[in-house]
Scaffold this motif. Structure first.
Motif, short mmCIF file in Angstrom:
data_model
loop_
_atom_site.label_atom_id
_atom_site.label_comp_id
_atom_site.label_asym_id
_atom_site.label_seq_id
_atom_site.Cartn_x
_atom_site.Cartn_y
_atom_site.Cartn_z
N VAL A 1 34.84 4.07 1.92
CA VAL A 1 34.66 5.22 2.80
C VAL A 1 33.88 4.84 4.05
CG1 VAL A 1 33.77 7.57 2.98
CG2 VAL A 1 34.77 6.78 0.82
N GLU A 2 32.73 4.19 3.87
CA GLU A 2 31.91 3.83 5.02
C GLU A 2 32.38 2.54 5.69
OE1 GLU A 2 27.76 3.81 4.04
OE2 GLU A 2 27.88 5.69 2.89
N LYS A 3 33.23 1.78 5.00
CA LYS A 3 33.78 0.53 5.56
C LYS A 3 32.69 -0.46 5.94
CE LYS A 3 37.90 2.45 5.45
NZ LYS A 3 38.92 2.08 4.45
N ASP A 4 31.64 -0.48 5.12
CA ASP A 4 30.50 -1.37 5.37
C ASP A 4 30.56 -2.50 4.34
OD1 ASP A 4 28.12 -2.67 5.78
OD2 ASP A 4 26.84 -0.93 5.39
N ALA A 5 31.18 -3.61 4.70
CA ALA A 5 31.37 -4.70 3.75
C ALA A 5 30.05 -5.31 3.28
CB ALA A 5 32.26 -5.77 4.37
N GLU A 6 29.15 -5.58 4.22
CA GLU A 6 27.89 -6.20 3.84
C GLU A 6 27.06 -5.27 2.95
OE1 GLU A 6 27.07 -9.23 4.31
OE2 GLU A 6 28.80 -9.74 5.56
N GLY A 7 27.06 -3.99 3.28
CA GLY A 7 26.34 -3.03 2.44
C GLY A 7 26.96 -2.93 1.06
N ALA A 8 28.28 -3.01 0.99
CA ALA A 8 28.97 -2.94 -0.30
C ALA A 8 28.61 -4.14 -1.17
CB ALA A 8 30.48 -2.87 -0.09
N ILE A 9 28.53 -5.33 -0.55
CA ILE A 9 28.18 -6.54 -1.31
C ILE A 9 26.80 -6.39 -1.95
CG2 ILE A 9 27.58 -8.99 -1.08
CD1 ILE A 9 29.80 -9.16 1.06
N ILE A 10 25.83 -5.87 -1.20
CA ILE A 10 24.48 -5.66 -1.74
C ILE A 10 24.51 -4.70 -2.94
CG2 ILE A 10 22.21 -4.67 -1.23
CD1 ILE A 10 22.60 -5.65 1.67
N LEU A 11 25.29 -3.63 -2.81
CA LEU A 11 25.37 -2.65 -3.90
C LEU A 11 26.14 -3.17 -5.09
CD1 LEU A 11 25.87 0.57 -1.77
CD2 LEU A 11 23.84 -0.08 -3.09
N PHE A 12 27.14 -4.02 -4.85
CA PHE A 12 27.85 -4.64 -5.98
C PHE A 12 26.89 -5.54 -6.77
CE2 PHE A 12 32.05 -4.01 -3.67
CZ PHE A 12 32.54 -3.09 -4.61
N TRP A 13 26.02 -6.27 -6.04
CA TRP A 13 25.00 -7.08 -6.71
C TRP A 13 24.13 -6.19 -7.61
CZ3 TRP A 13 25.07 -11.87 -7.69
CH2 TRP A 13 25.49 -12.84 -6.77
N LYS A 14 23.73 -5.05 -7.09
CA LYS A 14 22.88 -4.14 -7.86
C LYS A 14 23.62 -3.63 -9.09
CE LYS A 14 19.96 -2.54 -4.03
NZ LYS A 14 19.48 -1.37 -3.24
N ALA A 15 24.90 -3.36 -8.94
CA ALA A 15 25.69 -2.89 -10.08
C ALA A 15 25.76 -3.96 -11.16
CB ALA A 15 27.09 -2.50 -9.61
N ILE A 16 25.96 -5.22 -10.75
CA ILE A 16 26.03 -6.32 -11.72
C ILE A 16 24.70 -6.46 -12.44
CG2 ILE A 16 26.26 -8.83 -11.95
CD1 ILE A 16 28.20 -8.69 -9.53
N ASN A 17 23.61 -6.46 -11.70
CA ASN A 17 22.28 -6.60 -12.31
C ASN A 17 21.93 -5.42 -13.22
OD1 ASN A 17 21.65 -9.07 -11.10
ND2 ASN A 17 20.98 -8.08 -9.20
N ALA A 18 22.50 -4.24 -12.90
CA ALA A 18 22.25 -3.06 -13.73
C ALA A 18 23.20 -2.98 -14.92
CB ALA A 18 22.39 -1.80 -12.87
N GLY A 19 24.17 -3.91 -14.98
CA GLY A 19 25.14 -3.89 -16.08
C GLY A 19 26.15 -2.77 -15.95
N ASP A 20 26.38 -2.29 -14.74
CA ASP A 20 27.29 -1.17 -14.50
C ASP A 20 28.68 -1.68 -14.10
OD1 ASP A 20 28.32 1.39 -14.05
OD2 ASP A 20 27.64 1.38 -11.96
#
Length: 287
Positions: A33-52
């Motif tokens: 939606v926001e088309k923010d690739a760099e921001g998405a990468i950071i949040l994907f990292w958080k999802a992996i670390n959170a086990g989501d």
């Protein structure tokens, strides 16, 4: 009525997002939606670390990294975190990893991965032991057989050897791929291998099947155009006698691949010789 219905769709449906408000869902929102690739990468990292939804988060993050020319980082991420992913996700991660290796020009890694896939087929470990699997392409589902998959993998392996200018090994692999599931594209690649090795009469025989529309894909404009270009190259080439050196080694490689074709289930415990023999003799074959 249709426009009214679409306006009533839930937000996540309208934007093709998973429901909820978890780290992974937020990452997908930023990506799509926001088309923010760099921001998405950071949040994907958080999802992996959170086990989501680690399976999807790792794969999606790697794809976005590739799009951002961060393929090397994506490779390291998959290697580091794939052990957190389910068994069902490993094949799709392998596919992403293979694309990343291609992006980075890592031929040795591509070859080793392709050999590993062939080992799995040889030992009956591919497709969870089933003769077919469901694949997707451009939103469509279709069935792929073990033989089709083997031919595809051999075609990729042959192409990787060609990029290394190891045309002897590529020829062996392409010949076996054509025996299993022939098509025009692999025939053209085999023809090129034979031209590079100075075996023009054999190359012409292979090419004739494409020019006479005897193979799957022969009528494709790209295959037809390439076949004509190869024919012109053949006509300009000076016929040379084939060099018989190394024939005993090639026979050994062919024998190894023959076992692969004939053994679709793990009925024999021994390892396939082709995997041990191609690599150590690659340089000799290229001479």
């Amino acid at each position: 009525m249709k426009g009214s219905f679409e306006k009533q769709e839930p937000y996540h449906v309208a934007h093709k997002l998973p429901p909820g408000d978890s780290p992974y869902v937020r990452a997908k929102h930023v990506q799509l939606v926001e088309k923010d690739a760099e921001g998405a990468i950071i949040l994907f990292w958080k999802a992996i670390n959170a086990g989501d939804r680690v399976d999807s988060a790792l794969k999606d993050m790697a794809v976005v990294m590739k799009q951002q020319d961060r393929a090397e980082e994506a490779i390291e991420a998959i290697k580091s975190f794939r052990d957190r992913c389910s068994k069902q996700a490993q094949e799709s991660l392998d596919n992403v990893l293979f694309d990343l290796y291609k992006k980075c020009g890592k031929l040795e890694e591509q070859i080793e991965m392709l050999k590993q896939k062939l080992r799995m087929i040889y030992h009956g470990e591919a497709f969870n032991g089933k003769p077919t699997k469901t694949a997707r392409s451009h939103g469509r589902k279709f069935q792929v057989t073990i033989k089709q998959e083997t031919s595809r993998i051999l075609g990729n392996l042959g192409w990787a050897y060609m990029q290394q200018t190891n045309f002897a090994a590529a020829e062996v692999v392409y010949r076996k791929a054509q025996q299993i599931d022939p098509d025009a594209n692999k025939a053209c690649n085999l023809c090129l291998c034979l031209i590079k090795r100075g075996r023009y009469s054999e190359a012409r025989v292979v090419l004739e099947d494409v020019l006479q529309n005897k193979l799957l894909g022969s009528d494709d404009p790209k295959s037809s155009s390439r076949a004509k270009e190869l024919l012109e190259e053949l006509e300009l080439s000076v016929p040379l006698l084939s060099n018989p050196s190394g024939l005993s080694l090639e026979n050994a490689l062919v024998e190894g691949l023959d076992q692969l074709v004939n053994q679709w289930t793990p009925t024999r415990p021994r390892r396939l010789p082709i995997f041990e023999e191609i690599s150590p003799y690659r340089d000799q074959l290229a001479c």
